[in-house]
Enzyme design. Structure first.
Site, mmCIF file in Angstrom:
data_model
loop_
_atom_site.group_PDB
_atom_site.id
_atom_site.type_symbol
_atom_site.label_atom_id
_atom_site.label_comp_id
_atom_site.label_asym_id
_atom_site.label_seq_id
_atom_site.Cartn_x
_atom_site.Cartn_y
_atom_site.Cartn_z
ATOM 1 N N PRO A 2 0.873 -1.265 0.093
ATOM 2 C CA PRO A 2 -0.039 -0.061 0.125
ATOM 3 C C PRO A 2 0.690 1.317 0.103
ATOM 4 O O PRO A 2 1.837 1.247 0.610
ATOM 5 C CB PRO A 2 -0.676 -0.005 1.191
ATOM 6 C CG PRO A 2 -0.871 -1.583 1.489
ATOM 7 C CD PRO A 2 0.612 -2.208 1.035
ATOM 8 N N GLU A 3 0.429 2.281 -0.911
ATOM 9 C CA GLU A 3 1.287 3.486 -0.957
ATOM 10 C C GLU A 3 0.788 4.823 -0.155
ATOM 11 O O GLU A 3 -0.418 4.537 0.646
ATOM 12 C CB GLU A 3 1.219 3.875 -2.276
ATOM 13 C CG GLU A 3 1.791 2.880 -3.263
ATOM 14 C CD GLU A 3 2.313 2.986 -4.687
ATOM 15 O OE1 GLU A 3 2.429 4.245 -4.901
ATOM 16 O OE2 GLU A 3 2.419 2.112 -5.345
ATOM 17 N N LYS A 51 4.372 5.789 4.502
ATOM 18 C CA LYS A 51 3.390 4.525 4.487
ATOM 19 C C LYS A 51 3.347 4.075 5.958
ATOM 20 O O LYS A 51 3.059 2.959 6.260
ATOM 21 C CB LYS A 51 4.253 3.424 3.705
ATOM 22 C CG LYS A 51 4.474 3.898 2.435
ATOM 23 C CD LYS A 51 5.425 3.071 1.513
ATOM 24 C CE LYS A 51 5.484 3.239 -0.077
ATOM 25 N NZ LYS A 51 6.100 2.493 -0.848
ATOM 26 N N ARG A 253 13.035 -3.049 -7.084
ATOM 27 C CA ARG A 253 11.811 -3.066 -7.274
ATOM 28 C C ARG A 253 11.468 -3.291 -8.566
ATOM 29 O O ARG A 253 12.203 -3.381 -9.518
ATOM 30 C CB ARG A 253 10.988 -1.624 -6.722
ATOM 31 C CG ARG A 253 11.147 -1.470 -5.257
ATOM 32 C CD ARG A 253 10.261 -2.099 -4.317
ATOM 33 N NE ARG A 253 10.298 -1.903 -3.062
ATOM 34 C CZ ARG A 253 11.443 -2.387 -1.916
ATOM 35 N NH1 ARG A 253 12.226 -3.324 -2.548
ATOM 36 N NH2 ARG A 253 11.400 -1.894 -1.033
#
Length: 289
Positions: A2-3, A51, A253
């Site tokens: 989740p960002e 975050k 990533r």
């Protein structure tokens, strides 16, 4: 993972449910925290920082949680809370007041700090795109200090600015027609300011609506230009979207991008055909034919 927009919205909902209210239960099922007595206490506020989620108590303590990849906070009415949820194996935190209950499921991190230590513990974070501390000038300065790194990797580094993940990095760079693998040094200050301003605007919209999208369309499958669309046509030019690794080591990533719109293929992209995510791969038998 989740960002920042998702975490901001989670904090807002938790604050609406628990803020200013005495807690009937505050139970943390996490290693040495399990069984620690935290009551009596009331919730002062619940806020986000990038975050990170910060549940501040009137006892001078902060319950810090991070959703990581799979975590979530679920809110239920206390009076109708299903008993089975209280024994769910994924339940790692429970906060109940008279009206609402908050259940932390599959949380990736859970800690307790003295509230006065928040800045010392999270001070390494860059300006939060959705926070009161946001400063475009400071964020750009931090990016420019990261001159040799690819811009995509620099955006994902929470020490430069807090809240961006692979969705907003991929979408923001595609909208700006910038290669994620181009070094920060290639971009002037005006370009970086425009990039961050545009990403912040769409993140703010997503935080309010709860729908993470950069296209203006909220229907399933239409919310992104490139993210999650490897092997499918770019919504701008029609050429295949691709995905490749960016960053090094533990900061490695995945980044979605369009080679035709964003300056060519990534140095980490082997050029092999990529199927759309979720598409079934040919069976071994079919491959041998």
């Amino acid at each position: 993972m989740p960002e920042g927009d998702t975490v901001w919205r989670t904090a807002h909902r938790l604050d609406q449910a628990l803020g200013g209210k005495p807690l009937l239960t505050l139970e943390l099922r996490w290693g040495e925290l399990g069984g620690r007595e935290l009551l009596p206490a009331a919730t002062l506020s619940v806020a986000s920082r990038g975050k990170h989620l910060l549940h501040r108590l009137d006892t001078g303590l902060t319950v810090h949680s991070h959703l990581k990849l799979e975590g979530s906070w679920r809110i239920e009415r206390t009076a109708t809370l299903p008993p089975a949820l209280l024994h769910h194996p994924d339940l790692r935190a429970l906060a109940r007041c008279a009206t609402w209950s908050a259940l932390g499921l599959r949380l990736g991190l859970l800690e307790i700090w003295p509230t006065r230590q928040e800045e010392a513990r999270l001070g390494y974070l860059g300006p939060d795109l959705l926070g009161e501390d946001w400063s475009t000038e400071r964020a750009v300065s931090r990016l420019q200090a990261d001159r040799p790194r690819p811009i995509g990797a620099a955006l994902l580094d929470q020490r430069n600015l807090a809240g961006i993940g692979t969705f907003w990095a991929s979408e923001g760079l595609h909208l700006a027609r910038l290669s994620p693998w181009a070094p920060v040094a290639e971009f002037d200050r005006a370009t970086l300011e425009h990039l961050l301003t545009s990403i912040r605007q769409v993140m703010q919209q997503a935080a309010q609506t709860g729908i993470q999208n950069s296209t203006g369309f909220t229907a399933r499958g239409r919310t992104s230009y490139v993210h999650g669309r490897s092997g499918r046509p770019c919504r701008r030019c029609g050429q295949p979207v691709r995905v490749a690794a960016i960053g090094e080591g533990t900061r490695r990533r995945t980044m979605f991008y369009c080679p035709a719109c964003q300056g060519g293929r990534a140095p980490t992209d082997d050029g092999r055909p990529q199927q759309p995510l979720g598409a079934a791969r040919p069976s071994a038998t079919r491959r041998r034919r």
